[in-house]
Design a protein around this motif. Sequence first.
Motif, PDB file in Angstrom:
ATOM      1  N   SER A  79       0.837  -1.191   0.000  1.00 50.99           N
ATOM      2  CA  SER A  79       0.000   0.000   0.000  1.00 50.99           C
ATOM      3  C   SER A  79       0.875   1.244   0.000  1.00 50.99           C
ATOM      4  CB  SER A  79      -0.910  -0.005   1.236  1.00 50.99           C
ATOM      5  OG  SER A  79      -1.715   1.143   1.285  1.00 50.99           O
ATOM      6  N   TYR A  80       0.537   2.221  -0.848  1.00 51.41           N
ATOM      7  CA  TYR A  80       1.346   3.434  -0.928  1.00 51.41           C
ATOM      8  C   TYR A  80       0.460   4.622  -1.304  1.00 51.41           C
ATOM      9  CZ  TYR A  80       1.056   3.001  -6.022  1.00 51.41           C
ATOM     10  OH  TYR A  80       0.585   2.912  -7.311  1.00 51.41           O
ATOM     11  N   SER A  81       1.006   5.809  -1.111  1.00 59.73           N
ATOM     12  CA  SER A  81       0.353   7.052  -1.540  1.00 59.73           C
ATOM     13  C   SER A  81       1.452   8.072  -1.816  1.00 59.73           C
ATOM     14  CB  SER A  81      -0.596   7.578  -0.454  1.00 59.73           C
ATOM     15  OG  SER A  81       0.126   7.935   0.717  1.00 59.73           O
ATOM     16  N   PHE A  82       1.064   9.221  -2.353  1.00 57.02           N
ATOM     17  CA  PHE A  82       2.010  10.312  -2.561  1.00 57.02           C
ATOM     18  C   PHE A  82       1.680  11.423  -1.569  1.00 57.02           C
ATOM     19  CE2 PHE A  82       2.253   8.053  -6.562  1.00 57.02           C
ATOM     20  CZ  PHE A  82       3.623   8.050  -6.817  1.00 57.02           C
ATOM     21  N   MET A  83       2.706  12.030  -1.018  1.00 53.99           N
ATOM     22  CA  MET A  83       2.510  13.004   0.052  1.00 53.99           C
ATOM     23  C   MET A  83       1.678  14.194  -0.402  1.00 53.99           C
ATOM     24  SD  MET A  83       5.306  14.724   2.641  1.00 53.99           S
ATOM     25  CE  MET A  83       5.553  13.185   3.528  1.00 53.99           C
ATOM     26  N   ASP A  84       1.834  14.623  -1.654  1.00 53.07           N
ATOM     27  CA  ASP A  84       1.029  15.768  -2.098  1.00 53.07           C
ATOM     28  C   ASP A  84      -0.447  15.398  -2.193  1.00 53.07           C
ATOM     29  OD1 ASP A  84       1.521  14.093  -4.195  1.00 53.07           O
ATOM     30  OD2 ASP A  84       2.228  15.633  -5.576  1.00 53.07           O
ATOM     31  N   ASP A  85      -0.764  14.128  -2.500  1.00 54.23           N
ATOM     32  CA  ASP A  85      -2.165  13.688  -2.493  1.00 54.23           C
ATOM     33  C   ASP A  85      -2.703  13.650  -1.060  1.00 54.23           C
ATOM     34  OD1 ASP A  85      -2.237  13.410  -5.239  1.00 54.23           O
ATOM     35  OD2 ASP A  85      -1.653  11.299  -5.184  1.00 54.23           O
ATOM     36  N   ASP A  86      -1.863  13.168  -0.126  1.00 52.05           N
ATOM     37  CA  ASP A  86      -2.274  13.147   1.286  1.00 52.05           C
ATOM     38  C   ASP A  86      -2.518  14.564   1.786  1.00 52.05           C
ATOM     39  OD1 ASP A  86      -1.941  10.415   1.231  1.00 52.05           O
ATOM     40  OD2 ASP A  86       0.092  10.477   2.043  1.00 52.05           O
TER      41      ASP A  86
END
Length: 778
Positions: free
Chosen positions: A634-641
């Motif tokens: 599972s991952y995300s991008f900090m700017d999306d968060d």
Amino acid sequence: MGLAVFLLIILFVVDELSYDKYNANADRLYRVNTNLKIGGTVFFDRETPAPMAAALIKDYPQIEKAVRLKENGKTFVKKENQTTVEPVSFFADETLFDIFTLPMIAGDPKTALKEPFSLVLTETLAKKYFNSTDVVGKTLVIDNTDNYKITGVIKDMPPQAHLHFNLIRSMSGLGDSRDTHWSSMAYVTYIRVHPGISVKDIDKYLKQAAKKYAEPEFMGFMHSSFDDMAKKGDFVRFVSVPLTSIHLYSDLTQEQEPSGNIQYVYISIVIAILILFIACVNFTNLSIALSASRSKEVGVRKVLGSGRSTLIYQFLAESVTTAVIALIFAIVIALLLLPFFNDLVSKQITLGLFTAWWRLPCLLAITITIGLLAGLYPAFFMSAFKPVHVLKGKLASGFKGGWLRNSLVVFQFATVVILIICTLVIYAQLNYMLNKELGYKREQVLVLQNTASLGQHAKSFKQDVLKLSGVESGTITSFLPTVINTDVEGYGKDAALSPGQSVTVSTWYVDEDYFPTLGMQIVKGRNFSTHFLTDSNAAVINEATAAMLGYKDPLNKNLYRSTDKVWPYHIIGVVKDFATGSLRNKIEPLVLRLGNDRGAISFRISTKNIPTLISKIQKLYHSADIGMVGQPFSYSFMDDDFNHLYQSEQNTGKIFMSFAFFAIMIACMGLFGLVTYAAEQRTKEIGIRKVLGASVGNIINMLSADFLLLVTIATLLAVPVAWWFMDSWLQGFAYRAGVSWWIFVAAALLAVVITMVTVSFRAISAALMNPVKSLRAE
């Protein structure tokens, strides 16, 4: 259209006001919050000490039941060889079902959470893992470590809940649930009281409990009684919050699910009424404008014996009939728009005209009332015509001189301009927050989530990823600026922890690569380093902490933390203030210490081929060496968060823009009708002017002048109202763009352009008409 938009907004309002009312004893349910202010740091949280629930039940018979919850975040669930991630799970006491109304499909609510390693699932999860709800007695492996026995299945919770239970584990299997410390806030506590017990009563009990249990413990490291703290403006308080108030009235940033806002509910109600009123204004204006065409009808009816009351009844009946027919179309339009509206407000609203018995009668009653109000003035106006005048053609039928009609047009466009200004201000504020200097660089940061299971392999995994092309640096910690963290600890400025020298500060645990990876700036001193063994007892503070402590040069000063003994942490650096969480709140004091938090791993990347890089990282994650084969990645991008932190403002902006669009459209419909009527009334005048040499532009200017004057007046009236309203709204943000002058200019120009486009569309056709046709009768 006005009724359709009104209906959608009211459905939204009803949905917002119905949160948590599904519980059988909703009016007797409360949550206990913790409010702290120590040494300048203010800390409001929904978490309370572990022993609070038992103490309240023991000491206060007025409190019937209490339950504690502990949120566990994303959880690995394994069935046979397949592992999935559930976004949230809870530990809960066995009294959970005494507080919340959670109907059980299978199992016994009295015993479902009594034994350690018991597990209750929702109907959806039971079908997801077993394709059946008959699953009591079966097992699931949670977080790759413990076998949990399923002891119950509950129905899926309604959307209107401030938190949702999907996977519930027994609290009795959680070791720290038996913690006796009152200075550690880690559990959410809910209570049910006897009928007749008020918020004031509960807060009195909580104050007594804090004095009895919490004060002695705080005295141990604060060396100040609660009374002494109060003299300095500090406090330790536990307060009650009605369960049904949490969604709309809670301003805590760490709520389990996004909260609503009672202000937005009030605003929505006002906008719904205004949009419906704009539609009523159209009906009234056009009815008055067209009154001349029905004047002879009124005269004939009066000559034949009709009284004024009969005519009033006739016109009101026509108005109500029009409104009821409009309602039928409105319901169809609302049904068509509902999927888009749900996407806009992130809800699952249904029309429910037949499932909720009261909705259709209420809507019909509102529609009839609207029909009566919209037709009231035209009915009295037209019924007052004198037969002798109208039958001789002496009734004034011109467009000018209608002060009421003009006033209503001004009101219409003032409302439109206010909505336009509000929309522009919201988007300006959102753009300001999304582009403000944050003190860290969120772009090109890949965040791997749920990495605690890597355990001792976390560092080796990080080093393997750093070897990949396109990866610049990495840090191991779940304490990130885009995640709301509430790990608060108390520190003293001296080893004796003297009264007045202690503070509570949010504490983050990071590694030595944290600041370089996130692009944070050390303004004094240095970063953590593996070359200094003493850094295990070192701290880096932000500028806000340095200011709070009153240190001009905090380097090499000590902060003292009291647990089983007093631990000194020497300050080795000061990091430039950076935003933590949302910019709605001020940057708070922060202490960062070296730690082994493995909840997330973040990497700064510099490559255009991101999918390939992620694929390579996933391959390393699933390699046999670190034992994560088959585990979810599972991952995300900090700017999306970061953008997700402002989802509420983005939704508000979209909602206001939609409301403004419909208000403009409805106002333009009425304006178009009035222009059409004005053009018809002045057909012969236009023909004569053209014969005498007037150009198309002259005719357009003639027909537009009256309306432009009205829009100008509307703008002048709208600007101060909109400024006051939006300035009040912006006070809720610690960092705000302000209400710029260009917003008012843009709104005024937009209103003028909308008016000119609407008027010109009809005026041009009137100006281009052949004067021979308009003057033929002469």
